[in-house]
Scaffold this active site. Structure first.
Site, PDB file in Angstrom:
ATOM      1  N   TYR A 168       0.931  -1.150  -0.119  1.00  0.00           N
ATOM      2  CA  TYR A 168       0.076  -0.031  -0.061  1.00  0.00           C
ATOM      3  C   TYR A 168       0.890   1.295  -0.052  1.00  0.00           C
ATOM      4  O   TYR A 168       1.681   1.274   0.681  1.00  0.00           O
ATOM      5  CB  TYR A 168      -0.845  -0.094   1.050  1.00  0.00           C
ATOM      6  CG  TYR A 168      -1.663   1.330   1.385  1.00  0.00           C
ATOM      7  CD1 TYR A 168      -1.441   2.184   2.389  1.00  0.00           C
ATOM      8  CD2 TYR A 168      -2.833   1.522   0.395  1.00  0.00           C
ATOM      9  CE1 TYR A 168      -1.965   3.190   2.450  1.00  0.00           C
ATOM     10  CE2 TYR A 168      -3.647   2.674   0.834  1.00  0.00           C
ATOM     11  CZ  TYR A 168      -3.135   3.458   1.928  1.00  0.00           C
ATOM     12  OH  TYR A 168      -4.093   4.659   1.943  1.00  0.00           O
ATOM     13  N   ASP A 198       9.809   2.539  -1.335  1.00  0.00           N
ATOM     14  CA  ASP A 198       8.493   3.494  -0.590  1.00  0.00           C
ATOM     15  C   ASP A 198       8.778   2.994   1.121  1.00  0.00           C
ATOM     16  O   ASP A 198       8.482   1.879   1.537  1.00  0.00           O
ATOM     17  CB  ASP A 198       7.207   2.974  -0.777  1.00  0.00           C
ATOM     18  CG  ASP A 198       6.169   3.741   0.135  1.00  0.00           C
ATOM     19  OD1 ASP A 198       4.860   3.430  -0.016  1.00  0.00           O
ATOM     20  OD2 ASP A 198       6.517   4.343   1.137  1.00  0.00           O
ATOM     21  N   LYS A 208       5.349   9.507   8.134  1.00  0.00           N
ATOM     22  CA  LYS A 208       5.366   8.809   9.460  1.00  0.00           C
ATOM     23  C   LYS A 208       6.516   9.646  10.207  1.00  0.00           C
ATOM     24  O   LYS A 208       6.508  10.700  10.712  1.00  0.00           O
ATOM     25  CB  LYS A 208       5.338   7.505   9.403  1.00  0.00           C
ATOM     26  CG  LYS A 208       4.086   6.867   8.817  1.00  0.00           C
ATOM     27  CD  LYS A 208       4.033   5.206   9.035  1.00  0.00           C
ATOM     28  CE  LYS A 208       3.154   4.840   7.991  1.00  0.00           C
ATOM     29  NZ  LYS A 208       1.854   4.795   8.472  1.00  0.00           N
TER      30      LYS A 208
HETATM   31  P1  KE4 Z   1      -0.047   8.593   4.248  1.00  0.00           P
HETATM   32  O1  KE4 Z   1      -0.848   9.063   3.277  1.00  0.00           O
HETATM   33  O2  KE4 Z   1      -1.150   7.776   5.322  1.00  0.00           O
HETATM   34  O3  KE4 Z   1       0.671   9.554   5.147  1.00  0.00           O
HETATM   35  O4  KE4 Z   1       0.896   7.356   3.708  1.00  0.00           O
HETATM   36  C1  KE4 Z   1       0.467   6.525   2.815  1.00  0.00           C
HETATM   37  C2  KE4 Z   1       1.334   5.365   2.938  1.00  0.00           C
HETATM   38  C3  KE4 Z   1       2.425   5.404   1.919  1.00  0.00           C
HETATM   39  N1  KE4 Z   1       3.225   4.183   2.089  1.00  0.00           N
HETATM   40  C4  KE4 Z   1       3.335   3.153   3.227  1.00  0.00           C
HETATM   41  C5  KE4 Z   1       4.443   2.312   3.133  1.00  0.00           C
HETATM   42  C6  KE4 Z   1       2.477   3.576   4.006  1.00  0.00           C
HETATM   43  O5  KE4 Z   1       2.249   2.350   5.123  1.00  0.00           O
HETATM   44  C7  KE4 Z   1       1.418   4.445   4.064  1.00  0.00           C
HETATM   45  C8  KE4 Z   1       0.327   4.619   5.014  1.00  0.00           C
HETATM   46  N2  KE4 Z   1       0.296   3.645   6.070  1.00  0.00           N
HETATM   47  C9  KE4 Z   1      -0.998   3.189   6.673  1.00  0.00           C
HETATM   48  C10 KE4 Z   1      -1.056   2.163   7.625  1.00  0.00           C
HETATM   49  N3  KE4 Z   1      -0.973   0.715   7.235  1.00  0.00           N
HETATM   50  C11 KE4 Z   1      -1.705   4.468   7.177  1.00  0.00           C
HETATM   51  C12 KE4 Z   1      -2.793   4.500   8.084  1.00  0.00           C
HETATM   52  C13 KE4 Z   1      -4.116   4.978   7.511  1.00  0.00           C
HETATM   53  O6  KE4 Z   1      -4.302   5.063   6.337  1.00  0.00           O
HETATM   54  O7  KE4 Z   1      -4.858   5.658   8.318  1.00  0.00           O
END
Ligand code: KE4
Length: 434
Positions: A145, A240, A268
């Site tokens: 993801y 990523d 993060k």
């Molecule tokens: P954000 O747009 O949520 O800051 O990041 C997206 C993203 C991109 N790449 C990786 C590897 C990620 O894990 C994420 C976001 N992770 C999720 C948790 N699995 C965020 C939690 C959420 O969507 O509320």
């Protein structure tokens, strides 16, 4: 049973105001058969809900809070920053300082652009790969993801490479068609894929330690093959590291692997709990970004003073603490792993805890699997058993991620005592669900 009356009342109101009562579906507790608890505040390794129930926090805002909540250095930096204004929309020295910290920790990043989320970072990196190479196709992996941009919100129709179907209404067929989905940890597959489509592929984006199907480390041979194939075919390799960056080692997964991607995306931890994302890498690539180059990307609050203050305060401490900080996190994860595995075995529950540095996932395996190496094996896990495990932990003061397909995170403030307590509660839960 814990008292949840205020959570129930507030969440009921939330569902009238926001879709599902949440501002991100990941926190909706949809897979665990109970409603979310509403959080009032946090401190160190703990969350406190609006009914004053205390939890040991293994979500840590889905990764950012590696120093624990309300870290005094981060808090002080924010207090000082807010007294100088909250946003200017103009260059600041702190943007330079945060960029320099990332470059010091992740040497493959020669130049960087700060954005506001991981989604923005990966979306921009994909646009850059397409703009720089003049090619359209992007390869992602089933079970990875990368946020919710259209190009990356697609799922393979099967584990075979496919010109994907959209994973959400609103993502057009045309958009999804330029994204190829492939099976994770399958280097033979990637070799065949590049033989067939190599000249059309702008880039490959991969979680070098997958965290979004649960913790599934990419094998060295798989990731080395991606590096070789992208180099041979003049495609870009994008790591990523939104989740693994500054989480599994000071320099992220690429430091552990000894593999240098062309671009890396961050999120993060880089923001210390405030909204920061970033993408960076080779100088020639980053100089293709406007206003030096022609690949467009912009953002009103990118690099804003509060977010950079929190990010600097966090990364500076991680840089100073260095590898011993991560060795300590890893040692604690290993203790949790041993404790969970022994307790599950005693309860005759098939369980495999997979980890990398300070992130891990207990997988409730089906009767035949021994480990989880890709989405296919992750999807076979017993999610109902996970849900029952989750509910017992929550009622006993442990706050895990609300899905089998997410990672648990540790902070430096998770003491030996809290690790032992978590193992004891898990042992109780294993007995109850066996
Ligand atoms: P954000 O747009 O949520 O800051 O990041 C997206 C993203 C991109 N790449 C990786 C590897 C990620 O894990 C994420 C976001 N992770 C999720 C948790 N699995 C965020 C939690 C959420 O969507 O509320």
């Amino acid at each position: 049973m814990k008292n949840h009356q205020n959570s129930i009342r507030i969440f009921q109101e939330a569902k009238e105001l926001m879709p599902g009562g949440v501002n991100s579906p990941a926190r909706a507790f949809l897979a665990v058969g109970t409603d979310p608890v509403v959080i009032d505040h946090a401190a160190g390794p703990y969350l406190f809900d609006v009914d004053n129930n205390q939890y040991i926090d293994y979500v840590l805002s889905w990764g950012p809070m590696i120093l624990g909540h309300c870290d005094p250095v981060v808090t002080r930096a924010l207090h000082e920053a807010v007294n100088r204004g909250t946003s200017y929309g103009a260059p600041t020295n702190d943007e330079n300082r945060l960029a320099q910290l990332v470059r010091t920790l992740v040497p493959s990043v020669e130049k960087i652009r700060l954005v506001n989320s991981g989604t923005e970072a990966t979306m921009s990196a994909v646009r850059l790969a397409r703009g720089f190479t003049g090619r359209d196709k992007i390869v992602k992996f089933v079970g990875n993801y990368h946020g919710h941009s259209d190009s990356l919100l697609v799922a393979a129709g099967s584990a075979a490479a496919t010109f994907s179907v959209p994973d959400s209404p609103g993502v057009t067929q045309a958009n999804a068609a330029d994204t190829i989905c492939a099976p994770y940890n399958d280097e033979a597959f990637m070799t065949r894929l590049f033989a067939q489509f190599g000249s059309q592929i702008a880039g490959v984006i991969v979680e070098p330690v997958a965290g979004n199907m649960g913790c599934v480390p990419g094998s060295l041979s798989f990731l080395t093959t991606l590096r070789q194939l992208t180099a041979e075919h003049n495609a870009l390799l994008i790591f990523d590291e939104v989740m693994s960056g500054f989480r599994v080692a000071p320099g992220g997964a690429q430091q552990r692997l000894g593999i240098q991607p062309d671009l890396t995306t961050f999120g993060k931890i880089i923001g210390g709990g405030l909204p920061v994302g970033a993408y960076g890498g080779r100088l020639d690539l980053m100089n293709a970004i406007i206003p030096v180059g022609k690949v467009y990307q912009a953002g009103t609050l990118s690099g804003n003073p509060l977010a950079t203050a929190a990010g600097i305060a966090t990364l500076q401490q991680l840089l100073t603490a260095g590898q011993p900080f991560y060795d300590s996190l890893t040692e604690k994860v290993q203790r949790l792993t041993t404790g969970f595995q022994q307790a599950a075995q005693a309860a005759r529950i098939p369980l495999k805890v997979q980890s990398a540095g300070g992130m891990f996932t207990p997988f409730f395996l089906n009767e035949t699997d021994q480990e989880v190496t890709s989405w296919d094996s992750a999807a076979r896990c017993n999610t109902q058993r996970f849900a029952a495990f989750f509910r017992i932990l929550l009622e006993n003061g442990i706050y895990p991620p609300c899905s089998q397909f997410e990672c648990w995170f540790l902070s430096s403030l998770h003491s030996d005592e809290l690790i032992e307590k978590t193992i004891d509660v898990a042992a109780l839960a294993f007995k109850q669900i066996s």
